[in-house]
Design a protein around this motif. Structure first.
Motif, PDB file in Angstrom:
ATOM      1  N   LEU A 217      46.257  59.396  61.115  1.00  0.00           N
ATOM      2  CA  LEU A 217      45.301  58.976  60.097  1.00  0.00           C
ATOM      3  C   LEU A 217      45.899  57.835  59.285  1.00  0.00           C
ATOM      4  O   LEU A 217      47.118  57.766  59.128  1.00  0.00           O
ATOM      5  N   VAL A 227      48.074  63.683  61.226  1.00  0.00           N
ATOM      6  CA  VAL A 227      47.081  64.533  60.586  1.00  0.00           C
ATOM      7  C   VAL A 227      47.707  65.918  60.397  1.00  0.00           C
ATOM      8  O   VAL A 227      48.515  66.359  61.212  1.00  0.00           O
ATOM      9  N   TYR A 244      38.703  64.510  57.867  1.00  0.00           N
ATOM     10  CA  TYR A 244      39.030  63.168  57.402  1.00  0.00           C
ATOM     11  C   TYR A 244      37.742  62.455  57.044  1.00  0.00           C
ATOM     12  O   TYR A 244      36.823  62.364  57.867  1.00  0.00           O
TER      13      TYR A 244
END
Length: 252
Positions: A217, A227, A244
């Motif tokens: 991410l 993540v 997310y």
């Protein structure tokens, strides 16, 4: 002995002082977390439940009382209480968060849990993921089937990973994902070296948290980071998830 000494010290009567009452709740939670003991969290949860309702319903105390009940419920796998206290937690006011010396826009506790877990996965569980998925946990993860709960770390020496599905509304990206899926199926399940950032899974009671190197991410405009997946576990399975949210610039 140190933990017990701190518990004894915190066991003072502060019913007439709301500020001290809030501090007592927060310090008791911090002590339980520092002890890394399920026994201490069970004790804390019981103590919170037995607080005088006239005291805990005071406006200055109620938010902290709900917050700590919610966190204890998540760690102990009390799914019905997670759902109930989570609904109450949604109603509380956001808190301001300072970053690099600059005061940022206020963050709601449910956003704050995700932020802290992403930055410090070995120190704080993402309780927000638990709340998002609690209805599924109620069906799949019976607390009666939990192994003895604990705080610990599991080291991963090697593993296998395989992308089995990918989809994007962007045609070009969707084609890339389909090519990755095809290639993954051709390669099969092969042992994969585990990078240092994903070498440990962190256990918080009935929850497991895993910084997954294979899914990245944006950490900033120039950096990426693993993540952080979170969810419950038992002797036969676990379910780890992450969310997310990305703000898409509006076209003028």
């Amino acid at each position: 002995k140190v933990i017990q000494l701190a518990k004894d010290w915190l066991n003072f009567d502060c019913k007439q002082d709301a500020v001290l009452q809030v501090e007592q709740i927060n310090h008791r939670y911090a002590l339980a977390l520092r002890s890394r003991s399920i026994k201490e969290f069970k004790y804390l949860f019981k103590w919170l439940q037995t607080m005088d309702s006239n005291i805990r319903e005071q406006e200055s105390i109620r938010q902290n009382w709900i917050l700590r009940n919610f966190q204890c419920s998540c760690l102990l796998g009390k799914w019905d209480q997670v759902k109930a206290f989570g609904l109450e937690l949604e109603k509380v006011e956001p808190e301001s968060l300072a970053a690099n010396g600059q005061q940022q826009a206020p963050l709601h506790p449910l956003h704050l849990f995700e932020y802290i877990a992403l930055k410090l996965p070995n120190q704080s569980a993402n309780f927000t993921q638990v709340y998002y998925n609690v209805d599924n946990y109620i069906k799949r993860f019976d607390p009666m089937l939990f192994p003895p709960l604990k705080f610990t770390e599991w080291q991963i020496k090697n593993c296998t990973t395989q992308i089995t599905f990918g989809f994007s509304t962007n045609p070009k990206r969707n084609q890339e994902l389909n090519q990755q899926v095809t290639k993954a199926k051709e390669n099969g399940n092969k042992p994969t070296p585990v990078p240092s950032t994903s070498r440990f899974m962190f256990v918080y009671g009935c929850l497991v948290q895993f910084p997954c190197f294979w899914v990245q991410l944006p950490a900033s405009n120039t950096k990426m980071q693993p993540v952080v997946l979170t969810g419950p576990w038992n002797d036969s399975e676990m379910e780890l998830t992450a969310s997310y949210i990305r703000r898409v610039p509006q076209q003028k």
